[in-house]
Write a protein that holds these residues in place. Structure first.
Motif, PDB file in Angstrom:
ATOM      1  N   ILE B 311       0.844  -1.214   0.000  1.00  0.00           N
ATOM      2  CA  ILE B 311       0.000   0.000   0.000  1.00  0.00           C
ATOM      3  C   ILE B 311       0.871   1.253   0.000  1.00  0.00           C
ATOM      4  O   ILE B 311       0.504   2.269  -0.596  1.00  0.00           O
ATOM      5  CB  ILE B 311      -1.021   0.022   1.164  1.00  0.00           C
ATOM      6  N   THR B 312       2.030   1.205   0.670  1.00  0.00           N
ATOM      7  CA  THR B 312       2.895   2.384   0.658  1.00  0.00           C
ATOM      8  C   THR B 312       3.717   2.434  -0.618  1.00  0.00           C
ATOM      9  O   THR B 312       4.523   3.331  -0.803  1.00  0.00           O
ATOM     10  CB  THR B 312       3.866   2.365   1.855  1.00  0.00           C
ATOM     11  N   VAL B 334      -5.268  -4.714  -5.297  1.00  0.00           N
ATOM     12  CA  VAL B 334      -6.048  -3.485  -5.059  1.00  0.00           C
ATOM     13  C   VAL B 334      -5.185  -2.448  -4.347  1.00  0.00           C
ATOM     14  O   VAL B 334      -5.202  -1.254  -4.692  1.00  0.00           O
ATOM     15  CB  VAL B 334      -7.314  -3.797  -4.241  1.00  0.00           C
ATOM     16  N   LEU B 335      -4.392  -2.903  -3.367  1.00  0.00           N
ATOM     17  CA  LEU B 335      -3.539  -1.971  -2.618  1.00  0.00           C
ATOM     18  C   LEU B 335      -2.527  -1.278  -3.529  1.00  0.00           C
ATOM     19  O   LEU B 335      -2.159  -0.129  -3.297  1.00  0.00           O
ATOM     20  CB  LEU B 335      -2.793  -2.703  -1.499  1.00  0.00           C
ATOM     21  N   MET B 336      -2.084  -1.983  -4.594  1.00  0.00           N
ATOM     22  CA  MET B 336      -1.140  -1.378  -5.540  1.00  0.00           C
ATOM     23  C   MET B 336      -1.723  -0.103  -6.147  1.00  0.00           C
ATOM     24  O   MET B 336      -1.002   0.807  -6.522  1.00  0.00           O
ATOM     25  CB  MET B 336      -0.824  -2.352  -6.683  1.00  0.00           C
ATOM     26  N   PHE B 337      -3.048  -0.074  -6.290  1.00  0.00           N
ATOM     27  CA  PHE B 337      -3.701   1.093  -6.881  1.00  0.00           C
ATOM     28  C   PHE B 337      -3.955   2.181  -5.842  1.00  0.00           C
ATOM     29  O   PHE B 337      -3.839   3.352  -6.140  1.00  0.00           O
ATOM     30  CB  PHE B 337      -5.024   0.698  -7.538  1.00  0.00           C
ATOM     31  N   ILE B 338      -4.320   1.770  -4.633  1.00  0.00           N
ATOM     32  CA  ILE B 338      -4.660   2.753  -3.604  1.00  0.00           C
ATOM     33  C   ILE B 338      -3.457   3.612  -3.262  1.00  0.00           C
ATOM     34  O   ILE B 338      -3.509   4.833  -3.317  1.00  0.00           O
ATOM     35  CB  ILE B 338      -5.217   2.047  -2.359  1.00  0.00           C
ATOM     36  N   GLY B 340      -0.164   5.347  -1.124  1.00  0.00           N
ATOM     37  CA  GLY B 340       0.024   6.046   0.145  1.00  0.00           C
ATOM     38  C   GLY B 340      -0.869   7.267   0.308  1.00  0.00           C
ATOM     39  O   GLY B 340      -1.897   7.396  -0.355  1.00  0.00           O
ATOM     40  N   SER B 341      -0.465   8.146   1.201  1.00  0.00           N
ATOM     41  CA  SER B 341      -1.240   9.360   1.466  1.00  0.00           C
ATOM     42  C   SER B 341      -0.671  10.523   0.663  1.00  0.00           C
ATOM     43  O   SER B 341       0.462  10.473   0.215  1.00  0.00           O
ATOM     44  CB  SER B 341      -1.168   9.708   2.950  1.00  0.00           C
ATOM     45  N   SER B 342      -1.471  11.569   0.530  1.00  0.00           N
ATOM     46  CA  SER B 342      -0.961  12.784  -0.103  1.00  0.00           C
ATOM     47  C   SER B 342       0.154  13.338   0.785  1.00  0.00           C
ATOM     48  O   SER B 342       0.141  13.144   1.999  1.00  0.00           O
ATOM     49  CB  SER B 342      -2.078  13.807  -0.245  1.00  0.00           C
ATOM     50  N   GLY B 343       1.136  14.018   0.195  1.00  0.00           N
ATOM     51  CA  GLY B 343       2.216  14.606   0.981  1.00  0.00           C
ATOM     52  C   GLY B 343       3.126  13.584   1.627  1.00  0.00           C
ATOM     53  O   GLY B 343       3.805  13.883   2.602  1.00  0.00           O
ATOM     54  N   SER B 344       3.125  12.361   1.097  1.00  0.00           N
ATOM     55  CA  SER B 344       4.063  11.345   1.579  1.00  0.00           C
ATOM     56  C   SER B 344       4.962  10.963   0.428  1.00  0.00           C
ATOM     57  O   SER B 344       4.815  11.472  -0.684  1.00  0.00           O
ATOM     58  CB  SER B 344       3.309  10.114   2.066  1.00  0.00           C
ATOM     59  N   THR B 345       5.893  10.042   0.655  1.00  0.00           N
ATOM     60  CA  THR B 345       6.736   9.585  -0.447  1.00  0.00           C
ATOM     61  C   THR B 345       6.084   8.428  -1.202  1.00  0.00           C
ATOM     62  O   THR B 345       6.639   7.943  -2.184  1.00  0.00           O
ATOM     63  CB  THR B 345       8.129   9.164   0.067  1.00  0.00           C
ATOM     64  N   GLY B 346       4.923   7.951  -0.731  1.00  0.00           N
ATOM     65  CA  GLY B 346       4.225   6.834  -1.385  1.00  0.00           C
ATOM     66  C   GLY B 346       3.588   7.240  -2.704  1.00  0.00           C
ATOM     67  O   GLY B 346       3.254   8.404  -2.913  1.00  0.00           O
ATOM     68  N   GLY B 347       3.416   6.262  -3.590  1.00  0.00           N
ATOM     69  CA  GLY B 347       2.819   6.530  -4.900  1.00  0.00           C
ATOM     70  C   GLY B 347       1.381   6.067  -4.978  1.00  0.00           C
ATOM     71  O   GLY B 347       0.664   6.077  -3.981  1.00  0.00           O
ATOM     72  N   GLY B 348       0.955   5.653  -6.174  1.00  0.00           N
ATOM     73  CA  GLY B 348      -0.403   5.164  -6.373  1.00  0.00           C
ATOM     74  C   GLY B 348      -1.412   6.298  -6.506  1.00  0.00           C
ATOM     75  O   GLY B 348      -1.040   7.462  -6.679  1.00  0.00           O
ATOM     76  N   ILE B 349      -2.696   5.939  -6.444  1.00  0.00           N
ATOM     77  CA  ILE B 349      -3.756   6.939  -6.585  1.00  0.00           C
ATOM     78  C   ILE B 349      -3.813   7.840  -5.359  1.00  0.00           C
ATOM     79  O   ILE B 349      -4.107   9.023  -5.466  1.00  0.00           O
ATOM     80  CB  ILE B 349      -5.112   6.221  -6.821  1.00  0.00           C
ATOM     81  N   LYS B 350      -3.516   7.314  -4.229  1.00  0.00           N
ATOM     82  CA  LYS B 350      -3.484   8.004  -2.925  1.00  0.00           C
ATOM     83  C   LYS B 350      -4.861   8.046  -2.248  1.00  0.00           C
ATOM     84  O   LYS B 350      -5.897   8.223  -2.867  1.00  0.00           O
ATOM     85  CB  LYS B 350      -2.896   9.407  -3.033  1.00  0.00           C
ATOM     86  N   ASN B 351      -4.782   7.869  -0.935  1.00  0.00           N
ATOM     87  CA  ASN B 351      -5.991   7.684  -0.133  1.00  0.00           C
ATOM     88  C   ASN B 351      -6.968   8.850  -0.187  1.00  0.00           C
ATOM     89  O   ASN B 351      -8.168   8.650  -0.182  1.00  0.00           O
ATOM     90  CB  ASN B 351      -5.606   7.393   1.318  1.00  0.00           C
ATOM     91  N   ILE B 352      -6.446  10.065  -0.238  1.00  0.00           N
ATOM     92  CA  ILE B 352      -7.351  11.209  -0.232  1.00  0.00           C
ATOM     93  C   ILE B 352      -8.249  11.180  -1.466  1.00  0.00           C
ATOM     94  O   ILE B 352      -9.431  11.530  -1.412  1.00  0.00           O
ATOM     95  CB  ILE B 352      -6.551  12.542  -0.165  1.00  0.00           C
ATOM     96  N   ARG B 353      -7.674  10.733  -2.591  1.00  0.00           N
ATOM     97  CA  ARG B 353      -8.474  10.663  -3.815  1.00  0.00           C
ATOM     98  C   ARG B 353      -9.530   9.570  -3.690  1.00  0.00           C
ATOM     99  O   ARG B 353     -10.672   9.756  -4.111  1.00  0.00           O
ATOM    100  CB  ARG B 353      -7.580  10.389  -5.030  1.00  0.00           C
ATOM    101  N   ILE B 354      -9.144   8.428  -3.121  1.00  0.00           N
ATOM    102  CA  ILE B 354     -10.102   7.338  -2.930  1.00  0.00           C
ATOM    103  C   ILE B 354     -11.278   7.846  -2.081  1.00  0.00           C
ATOM    104  O   ILE B 354     -12.451   7.601  -2.383  1.00  0.00           O
ATOM    105  CB  ILE B 354      -9.428   6.141  -2.220  1.00  0.00           C
ATOM    106  N   LEU B 355     -10.934   8.592  -1.034  1.00  0.00           N
ATOM    107  CA  LEU B 355     -11.949   9.142  -0.128  1.00  0.00           C
ATOM    108  C   LEU B 355     -12.944  10.023  -0.882  1.00  0.00           C
ATOM    109  O   LEU B 355     -14.161   9.874  -0.757  1.00  0.00           O
ATOM    110  CB  LEU B 355     -11.231   9.958   0.959  1.00  0.00           C
ATOM    111  N   VAL B 356     -12.410  10.921  -1.684  1.00  0.00           N
ATOM    112  CA  VAL B 356     -13.276  11.832  -2.438  1.00  0.00           C
ATOM    113  C   VAL B 356     -14.117  11.058  -3.452  1.00  0.00           C
ATOM    114  O   VAL B 356     -15.318  11.337  -3.622  1.00  0.00           O
ATOM    115  CB  VAL B 356     -12.431  12.923  -3.139  1.00  0.00           C
TER     116      VAL B 356
END
Lengths: 482, 482
Positions: B311-312, B334-338, B340-356
């Protein structure tokens, strides 16, 4: 909620379904097949239940959103339950769950089957099985034009905004006229295809069955080898072309008949739809030639058939495309999601939504260079209303979300990830066969009862454009929070 | 376009990169490894090129959107080309394309490798390989906070709208302060993890390497068995926890240090991110216990490690998760797509976008019952601006679109569909290993040069949040059409 009107309408629906079983009974009687009593019993039970429900009293005839949703969702569920009676009573289908799965698959025009040997079933039963496609295909048209507008659901907004010809902004006052036009087109397509297939050497019976599977974009066949059992390029091409026609907005057929060529040629959804079919056929055709040295003509014939079948979410096959290269399979997998056009009997996300989604990306790029510009999303010459665009993005997100959750659930079967993902894609998109353990030469018989019921739910979700059912099962808070 | 300023900034970037190669040269000198000359030559070439470019004259220092985009995209490309020099000059990597792939993978903090036997490479070269993760991780922070706001790109809007603590609406006037805070947090995390790993019995050298891979959410290891080579629950847990921390918005770490507990606890993105990690760990843990009778403690340790890693978008592994059940693999997919979080070094779609995106679906359901209601999308207590929501939906659509097209391209390799799809998911999401032919015990060495370059492009696309590169390569018409 005005429960009275809901029950009353559901009763009428069951009476109609009982009447629609009569042709199958007549075939059983004519051929003297051992399913006379099962059909007679199914008709009697469905009719009396329907009659009893239709006598229900209701205070008013006004439908609010809640009632509309309940009628649509419960109606499809009830029709599936009663429609499975002939299978159950015949004793020729392994279990009640299997019979239900097969009927949902028929009515939603999916065409996924649990029958491992189709050819041993009585002809009357196979007729009913394929006839559910035709009923379902017609039902889609009713729901699209008659019920959805009262709900203000995205699916209809698309239809309204997009359709040239008979369907204009003021559709509601003349639902009946619109419905009539669509029915006439549907029946005309049906009769024409039956005739053309008969010309190609099929019996009247098999012409009718395969026409039901084509115009409803269903996919049930009377042969274990699907259309591949008919060794005739003519038949392959007729069915390919009619699949493409059935995945086209029916309003465009009407416009054509009325001589409004320009409306048809300029239609942006049609352009995209045909463009995708052409490109996919070309890519797979060349791939087949390079990968397995198939003869050029056969390569493009087979590519065109499979592409038309999958994008229109019909699900017929002439070859075992599960044996194709990864590239060809990947293209088919994408087509399972794209689906047919709005206002057609095809399922999936639908081309008009894909069009709008791509335009959203394009707009975001433009915004990088012109951050303050207000840029409407245009479909053809018209700007799409904001609610329509937001309805489309929500639909897309929900579609992917259900696909992902569905794949997680089905992956518990411990089949390959490819099989699990394709099983969800083909039920949610109302396609039929997928890859691996549910490839064109396989069936859904191996799934657990839980998975069969879950996949049935996905077929209904896909067929009713997701939100109808989601709205009913969503937590109360989602409804009331404004 | 003001080409002068672009070239000048790129020159400075190369000078910086040359300086960043010096620690690797020192290690080579200290250990007397045969890569002294390759590193010295790389530094010399990078520095002189950088110096020459940095002397370029420019009329003005103002950056417009076009210049900003060009600097970011070309900067990452140039850094990857020059960063691959030590690999090329060492002669220890099969080809120039492989060296480029490995460097892009390092800088974008992907961690996908073409090296089949890592352990035979010189320590200085492995240090540089892992150090690119650390540089890339830091680079992300710079780009997010310093360059993107001037471009008005969606990624930054999220960061701004979401971040409590140091990053407020008025970030631009005090970019330097914000950058400083983030760097200090990044360096503090780095030092803390090195120390904790050393405590667990790793050498200083391996502690540093694996810390670079963790805090940058990269995933390069010095061992062929990745973290699985270390038979220590302590080490597994330390790395798991630091992966989770590195996938968290760095502004939240700062808020924690400042004692702003409530901001952190109430942060909606953090809740979602941790909720997904917990649920996925629980589901996979139970699945491991039921499927293969693993000991309870080990099952949850391994589940937590793999879930945190994927996920990260780090990509470390302690077990060969490609051998796990389809269900567990589906969750990881699925985690590969989700991401990390915005403002982190993680990639992917990012959790904030999933939330919205989930809130968009929820709103559509509410609209069915209240068609005329105007319902803003809320993140925590704040309503998300309309441009942010539309930026997020466009991002999601583009992400899926690139994933689909990417899978089609990679499926030409004729590996399984699962391998092809996961190869695209893990490069676009900057994860690292995937399934099948690119599983945790495999490498990307088997791909054609074309595919390696294509996957490198996907890594850059994912890392730069898609639109930076898409905007540059998009047809001119997309830019000018308003």
């Amino acid at each position: 909620m005005n429960l009275g009107i809901v029950i009353k309408v559901l009763g009428k629906l069951l009476i109609l379904e009982a009447l629609l079983m009569i042709p199958s009974l007549l075939i059983a009687l004519y051929l003297g097949e051992p399913v006379i009593i099962p059909f007679a019993a199914s008709i009697a039970l469905t009719f009396t239940t329907g009659y009893a429900l239709s006598r229900f009293k209701s205070q008013s005839n006004r439908l609010k959103a809640k009632e509309g949703l309940s009628i649509v969702a419960t109606g499809w569920l009830l029709a599936s339950v009663f429609g499975s009676l002939p299978f159950i009573f015949s004793g020729l289908v392994p279990s009640v769950v299997d019979a239900f799965f097969e009927t949902v698959s028929g009515l939603t025009t999916t065409g996924a089957t649990i029958v491992t040997d189709i050819e041993i079933l009585p002809k009357a039963l196979l007729f009913w099985r394929s006839f559910t496609h035709w009923i379902g295909g017609m039902g889609i048209l009713v729901f699209t034009i008659a019920l959805l507008p009262t709900l203000g659901v995205g699916g209809f907004q698309i239809f309204r905004a997009e359709s040239p010809g008979p369907v204009t902004d003021k559709i509601v006052p003349r639902i009946k006229d619109t419905a009539k036009i669509l029915y006439v087109t549907y029946i005309a397509l049906t009769l024409l295809e039956i005739f053309l297939l008969k010309l190609g050497g099929m019996s009247w019976y098999e012409s009718a069955l395969h026409t039901f599977g084509t115009v409803g974009t269903g996919g049930f066949s009377s042969r274990n080898g699907s259309i591949g059992a008919f060794d005739s390029t003519y038949i392959h091409l007729v069915i390919s072309v009619f699949m493409v026609l059935s995945g086209t907005n029916f309003a465009l057929h009407y416009a054509l008949i009325k001589g409004k060529w320009r409306d048809v040629v300029k239609n942006p959804e049609l352009k995209l739809y045909l463009g995708i079919i052409l490109s996919a056929t070309a890519l797979i055709g060349f791939n087949l030639i390079l990968a397995s040295q198939v003869e050029v003509g056969l390569a493009f014939r087979d590519a065109f058939f499979q592409v038309s079948s999958i994008i229109t979410t019909t699900g017929y096959s002439t070859v075992d495309f599960d044996q194709w290269s990864t590239f060809a399979k990947a293209i088919l997998f994408v087509l399972m999601f794209i689906g047919g056009s709005s206002g057609s009997t095809g399922g999936g996300i639908k081309n008009i939504r894909i069009l709008v989604l791509v335009k959203l990306v394009k707009r975001e790029v433009t915004r990088i260079f012109h951050p303050r510009a207000v840029i409407p999303i245009k479909i053809g010459d018209k700007a799409a209303p904001r609610e329509m665009v937001s309805g489309i993005t929500s639909f897309f997100v929900l579609y992917i979300l259900i696909f992902v959750i569905g794949t997680l659930v089905i992956s518990l079967e411990n089949i390959s990830l490819e099989s699990a993902a394709s099983a969800v894609a083909v039920t949610l998109g109302n396609v039929g066969p997928g890859f691996g353990s549910i490839g064109p030469t396989e069936t859904f018989a191996g799934f657990s009862n839980f998975s069969k019921l879950f996949l049935s739910l996905l077929m209904l979700l896909g067929r009713l454009e997701l939100f109808t059912i989601i709205a009913l099962i969503a937590p109360k808070a989602w409804r009331n929070e404004v």
